[in-house]
Design an enzyme around this catalytic site. Structure first.
Site, short mmCIF file in Angstrom:
data_model
loop_
_atom_site.label_atom_id
_atom_site.label_comp_id
_atom_site.label_asym_id
_atom_site.label_seq_id
_atom_site.Cartn_x
_atom_site.Cartn_y
_atom_site.Cartn_z
CE LYS A 130 40.82 -30.88 -3.34
NZ LYS A 130 39.37 -30.67 -3.38
C1 LIG Z 1 38.39 -31.41 -4.00
C2 LIG Z 1 37.01 -31.16 -3.51
C3 LIG Z 1 36.04 -32.17 -3.53
C4 LIG Z 1 36.31 -33.54 -4.10
O1 LIG Z 1 37.23 -34.28 -3.34
P1 LIG Z 1 38.02 -35.48 -4.02
O2 LIG Z 1 39.00 -35.92 -3.00
O3 LIG Z 1 38.66 -34.92 -5.24
O4 LIG Z 1 37.01 -36.52 -4.33
C5 LIG Z 1 34.79 -31.87 -3.00
N1 LIG Z 1 34.52 -30.65 -2.52
C6 LIG Z 1 35.41 -29.66 -2.50
C7 LIG Z 1 35.03 -28.34 -1.97
C8 LIG Z 1 36.70 -29.88 -2.98
O5 LIG Z 1 37.59 -28.89 -2.96
#
Ligand SMILES: *Cc1c(COP(=O)(O)O)cnc(C)c1O
Length: 494
Positions: free
Chosen positions: A112
């Site tokens: 993120k």
């Molecule tokens: C948010 C997240 C995901 C999923 O990603 P999306 O964009 O919501 O599909 C997978 N792994 C981790 C560690 C995340 O923080």
């Protein structure tokens, strides 16, 4: 002329990318999209001759073309200049015959960060002369919250309120959030799960009464969830950059098709990959990897999206999601930009909890998207296999992807699994997967044991949490979230 964005559900509201980023979500509840993605093109040879920052500049200026090149350049410097602990920002590393794209080298150790180091910069520039102050309201399943807090802390005239599901994030994830410094941030637990939080945040954005009261104080709400196009676009960059790294390593030649496997929750990450494909990246298949909350697996196989199922708490909590918001954008593109169709599907979802796409659209979906799932046992086994066979330590989310990839026939293409979090964010589950007992041990003890066992050090931002103090301990009912936001606007957004 710059690109216009409009809602996935109508074309009435036409806005620039700056406005779309400021506003977060369209007035009718749809997500901002642009019709002419496929007319835009990113030149592969250029991508392959340059590094991450240059690729970020190239992709962002293409998609957010009402920002000037110096503006984007400034944002790229701030977001990726010094905040990542690897000079390649998202390094590609081998795992057996496949590749891991490590997206967790940012300040909070989850993927993120790639978007949330950038979004505050983009928003700040978009804010303009009318003096409006922005409250970011963010629902998190664990990782977005901290990444948003880290990205927005200390940014002028913007504040952030984060809601996380009480008891449904890891110890380390919770500590990361509740210890966040900064006068313009606040964090609150809610009695419910992530979907409850996300749905209520969407309701808060759609509350015209609240918007009018805030407007009297020149304040507006906006979103840092991946429904914000400013979150999505920075994620397109690493798909291109991964390809450049593969070419540089001699693993593919320019033009060869590759596959990406993406551990998926809200469908933001994998959708960014689809954007890259629309912009010209040669991808054959995106493999959507789900945990036991496998609503997307059923959707891809059957064409019916049905959220009416139990919510399962797993060891990959950031993917514990039943309503994948960004799927709405994929429906828009798969339908040939048909806003009426998307609106009616979304109405079905809201009213009946399910919808079915036309057969032609389902066929088109399956041309590009494959899927698979991993339960918690399979996830642990994948962590163990990665360590035993390749001496690579992976987190439970990445492990869901690796399990799904391992079950697929090899079709001769290079395969890249997105590695979405550092394993030290989930030390107890990783340690248990490696066959160690964790009874009664807290997250930090598990971190120490994991470091001892593997010889791999925890990232500094996580080990330092040991000495962090808790600043936030509020818990509210879902029905109290709106009032909480309004109070926070008065308190931390003066
Ligand atoms: C948010 C997240 C995901 C999923 O990603 P999306 O964009 O919501 O599909 C997978 N792994 C981790 C560690 C995340 O923080």
């Amino acid at each position: 002329m710059s690109t216009f964005y409009h809602s996935t559900r109508s074309r009435n509201e036409r806005v620039t990318s700056k406005k779309a980023i400021l506003q977060g979500i369209a007035e009718d509840g749809g997500l901002f999209v642009t019709d002419d993605l496929a007319d835009k093109h990113v030149d592969l040879a250029t991508v392959c001759g340059q590094g991450y920052q240059e690729n970020a500049l190239l992709v962002l200026t293409r998609l957010l073309d009402d920002y000037t090149i110096p503006e984007i350049s400034h944002c790229v410097d701030k977001a990726y200049g010094r905040t990542f602990d690897d000079p390649r920002v998202t390094p590609l590393t081998p795992i057996g015959d496949d590749w891991l794209l490590e997206l967790h080298h940012g300040p909070t150790s989850a993927f993120k960060d790639v978007a949330l180091q950038m979004l505050p910069q983009l928003m700040s520039l978009a804010q303009g002369a009318d003096g409006e102050k922005i409250m970011i309201v963010c629902a998190t399943s664990g990782d977005t919250g901290k990444a948003a807090l880290a990205g927005f802390a200390g940014i002028d005239d913007i504040a952030v309120t984060v809601f996380y599901p009480d008891g449904k994030v890891s110890d380390i994830q919770r500590l990361q959030m509740v210890s966040q410094p900064g006068d313009n941030v606040c964090v609150c637990a809610i009695k419910g799960n992530f979907d409850d939080a996300q749905t209520e945040v969407k309701n808060i954005f759609a509350d015209h009464g609240l918007a009018a009261r805030l407007a009297e104080h020149t304040k507006v709400l906006s979103s840092a969830n991946s429904i914000n196009v400013g979150r999505l676009v920075p994620q397109v960059v690493y798909y291109f950059d991964a390809y450049a790294q593969l070419v540089a390593k001699g693993a593919v030649s320019i033009g060869d098709e590759v596959d990406f496997c993406v551990p998926t929750g809200n469908f933001g990450d994998v959708l960014a990959g689809y954007y890259a494909k629309m912009l010209g990246l040669p991808v054959r298949t995106f493999v959507v990897a789900s945990n036991s909350n496998d609503v997307l697996v059923d959707f891809i196989r059957t064409g019916t999206y049905d959220r009416r199922r139990p919510f399962v708490k797993t060891i990959s909590p950031s993917m514990d999601i039943l309503v994948s918001s960004n799927l709405e954008r994929l429906l828009f593109y798969l339908s040939g930009c048909d806003v009426e169709l998307v609106s009616s599907l979304m109405r079905d979802l809201a009213e009946k909890g399910c919808y079915t796409i036309p057969t032609s659209m389902a066929d088109k979906l399956r041309e590009t998207f494959a899927c698979g799932r991993a339960n918690d046992d399979e996830t642990r086994q994948a962590i163990r296999d990665a360590w035993d066979n390749h001496h690579v330590l992976i987190d439970p989310h990445t492990a869901v992807g690796m399990h799904v990839l391992s079950e697929r026939p090899r079709e001769g293409r290079a395969r890249i699994c997105l590695s979405t979090a550092n394993p030290y964010k989930f030390p107890a589950d990783v340690l248990r997967a490696l066959g160690r007992g964790v009874d009664g041990r807290d997250g930090f003890r598990c971190m120490d044991e994991l470091a001892e066992l593997t010889g791999i050090a925890a990232p500094r931002n996580l080990s330092a949490l040991r000495d962090a103090s808790t600043r936030f301990s509020d818990v509210v009912e879902v029905s109290g979230m709106s009032a909480y936001v309004e109070q926070a606007c008065a308190r931390i957004l003066p």
